[in-house]
Scaffold this motif. Sequence first.
Motif, mmCIF file in Angstrom:
data_model
loop_
_atom_site.group_PDB
_atom_site.id
_atom_site.type_symbol
_atom_site.label_atom_id
_atom_site.label_comp_id
_atom_site.label_asym_id
_atom_site.label_seq_id
_atom_site.Cartn_x
_atom_site.Cartn_y
_atom_site.Cartn_z
ATOM 1 N N GLY A 493 0.796 -1.224 0.000
ATOM 2 C CA GLY A 493 0.000 0.000 0.000
ATOM 3 C C GLY A 493 0.826 1.271 0.000
ATOM 4 N N ILE A 494 2.145 1.153 0.188
ATOM 5 C CA ILE A 494 3.023 2.326 0.160
ATOM 6 C C ILE A 494 3.722 2.382 -1.191
ATOM 7 C CG2 ILE A 494 5.124 3.350 1.095
ATOM 8 C CD1 ILE A 494 4.276 2.525 3.845
ATOM 9 N N TYR A 495 3.615 3.528 -1.857
ATOM 10 C CA TYR A 495 4.190 3.733 -3.186
ATOM 11 C C TYR A 495 5.212 4.866 -3.125
ATOM 12 C CZ TYR A 495 0.436 0.756 -4.963
ATOM 13 O OH TYR A 495 -0.416 -0.306 -5.202
ATOM 14 N N PRO A 496 6.505 4.550 -2.917
ATOM 15 C CA PRO A 496 7.531 5.595 -2.896
ATOM 16 C C PRO A 496 7.652 6.251 -4.277
ATOM 17 C CG PRO A 496 8.341 3.524 -1.984
ATOM 18 C CD PRO A 496 7.057 3.219 -2.680
ATOM 19 N N CYS A 497 7.881 7.560 -4.278
ATOM 20 C CA CYS A 497 7.707 8.282 -5.533
ATOM 21 C C CYS A 497 8.571 9.528 -5.591
ATOM 22 C CB CYS A 497 6.222 8.661 -5.620
ATOM 23 S SG CYS A 497 5.745 9.570 -7.072
ATOM 24 N N GLY A 498 9.080 9.839 -6.783
ATOM 25 C CA GLY A 498 9.688 11.126 -7.034
ATOM 26 C C GLY A 498 11.118 11.264 -6.533
ATOM 27 N N GLU A 499 11.545 12.520 -6.426
ATOM 28 C CA GLU A 499 12.932 12.801 -6.090
ATOM 29 C C GLU A 499 13.261 12.396 -4.661
ATOM 30 O OE1 GLU A 499 16.195 16.429 -6.496
ATOM 31 O OE2 GLU A 499 14.248 16.564 -7.490
ATOM 32 N N GLY A 500 12.364 12.636 -3.729
ATOM 33 C CA GLY A 500 12.629 12.303 -2.339
ATOM 34 C C GLY A 500 12.836 10.828 -2.100
ATOM 35 N N ALA A 501 12.143 10.003 -2.870
ATOM 36 C CA ALA A 501 12.282 8.553 -2.740
ATOM 37 C C ALA A 501 13.465 8.017 -3.534
ATOM 38 C CB ALA A 501 10.993 7.869 -3.195
ATOM 39 N N GLY A 502 14.142 8.900 -4.276
ATOM 40 C CA GLY A 502 15.344 8.504 -4.991
ATOM 41 C C GLY A 502 15.128 8.042 -6.414
ATOM 42 N N TYR A 503 13.998 8.426 -7.035
ATOM 43 C CA TYR A 503 13.675 7.933 -8.381
ATOM 44 C C TYR A 503 13.545 9.033 -9.419
ATOM 45 C CZ TYR A 503 12.831 3.580 -5.937
ATOM 46 O OH TYR A 503 12.986 2.450 -5.168
ATOM 47 N N ALA A 504 13.986 10.238 -9.116
ATOM 48 C CA ALA A 504 13.862 11.336 -10.073
ATOM 49 C C ALA A 504 14.926 12.372 -9.771
ATOM 50 C CB ALA A 504 12.464 11.958 -10.001
ATOM 51 N N GLY A 505 15.115 13.312 -10.698
ATOM 52 C CA GLY A 505 16.124 14.342 -10.519
ATOM 53 C C GLY A 505 15.736 15.641 -11.180
ATOM 54 N N GLY A 506 14.615 16.196 -10.820
ATOM 55 C CA GLY A 506 14.166 17.448 -11.422
ATOM 56 C C GLY A 506 12.661 17.472 -11.549
#
Length: 528
Positions: A493-506
């Motif tokens: 049920g937890i979906y880590p996402c985006g820059e904070g979760a380490g999957y994006a850079g901008g």
Amino acid sequence: MIQITQLKLPYAHTAIDLENKIRKTLKLSANQKFTYKIVKKSLDARKKPDLFLVYTCQVSCEKEEQIVKKAKNNAICLVKPKHYQIPASGEEVLTHRPLIIGAGPAGLFAAYILAEAGYHPVLIERGKAVEERQKDVEQFWKTGILDTSSNVQFGEGGAGSFSDGKLNTVVKDPANRNSFVLETFVKFGAPEQILYENKPHIGTDILCKVIANMRAYLIEKGTSIHFETCATNFVIENQQIKKVICNNELAFEVSAVVLALGHSARDTFQTLYDLKLPMEVKNFAVGFRVEHPQKMINEALYGKQNHALPAAPYKVTANFPNGRGVYSFCMCPGGYVVNSSSEEQRLVVNGMSYSGRDSSTANSAIIVSVDTKDFGSDDALAGMRYQQRLEQKAFALANGKIPQQLYGDYCENKVSNTYGDFSSNTKGAVDFANLRGLLSTDMEESFIRGMEHFANIIPAFNRRDAIMSGIESRTSSPLRILRNEHYESLVKGIYPCGEGAGYAGGITSAAMDGIRVAEAIIRKYKPI
């Protein structure tokens, strides 16, 4: 539809010149009608001072197949327009509305996709709506009084709201999510040229208005948005998320939670770490903001010109035998160095430009790669603690003001006492200090070596009066919250996402990751 690449014209051309170029390239008769749209536009300065614009255009006209066959040109082909599609809904029962934590680009676009698909998400954000957030940020820059929940890092729009508003990404995009992100920004008030510019940007001033318009639309579509609402705890039972506690009192019962926390949500990282949510330390880079006269950068990249050209961006990179990479990051043409602090007694800087990019200086982070040997541990929070130590030292150097030093004085290990031929453009108070000692000795050597090397690419990049500001420590998240191929944590049920979760850079890559996570929820669940 016909696509033509490599349509090259002198910089100072007209729309008629481009139409004539298309007509000539496709060998169309003088009276044959056609329409076109620009798909990509980039500047070619390889033969400066002679500058050219290079276009990719898509053309609609009669007898397209015949025209392409007759042309016998690899730069001309038939294409079918591609459009982003939200996937079909799954069959599993969703007992509660999806909850999204964080209203940065990842969280906003996750909410946008879920809202469009009829899931009526709930979006919580520890900071304030962007209008109030702007007031708090301006107040901090003027007075130094920090609101730890409403600042350059926290609030609607995320950290990217106070940057250059750069929208380029190197993420591969077969599903057309990138185009969808740009089209969405245009829908909510961004200029149309971001759809085709090679390095699109919209600036902090326009981006904040776009975000406010996007919020109004989300509410209209049934999204509940709660500002000044910080996730302070999580109730997990049998490896399944059950509740999210906010402000230590308000509880949301949940079945699907999007963690779009941003790279500065250190208190939440600590809480999740204590709850043993799977995560790992991640390498990143740290360094200094370096300012040069924008006129110098323009002449280096464009040559001396009579054209009214946009402020020139640059990108420089180097790798050295000691294993350190040194490179520019988040380059802001015609920009400002900004105090981006979000914690008491800790200081971090970033760069920002308005849409006009019209300040007298260019700034970029010149950063050096770091990893676990610098952190002293491979614990998941080791990188975060390393950032905090650097920021405490930077704060102490100038008692909370942005510490600055001229590059020549940095090399000589002495405090500067005045600017050289140009002054700094900053948001927030500054003072001179000695930045030596913030980084390790071999990192300092790599930084200096990088500055000297970059002078071979951009003449005078290593000028003695280049202005350094410290410290740039939040170039990316210091950790990665682990997820599987369905974008879900081992805690269901937890979906880590985006820059904070380490999957994006901008901005754009974070938005695209938010879309991917929303798609994963849609594929699994049907709307309530």
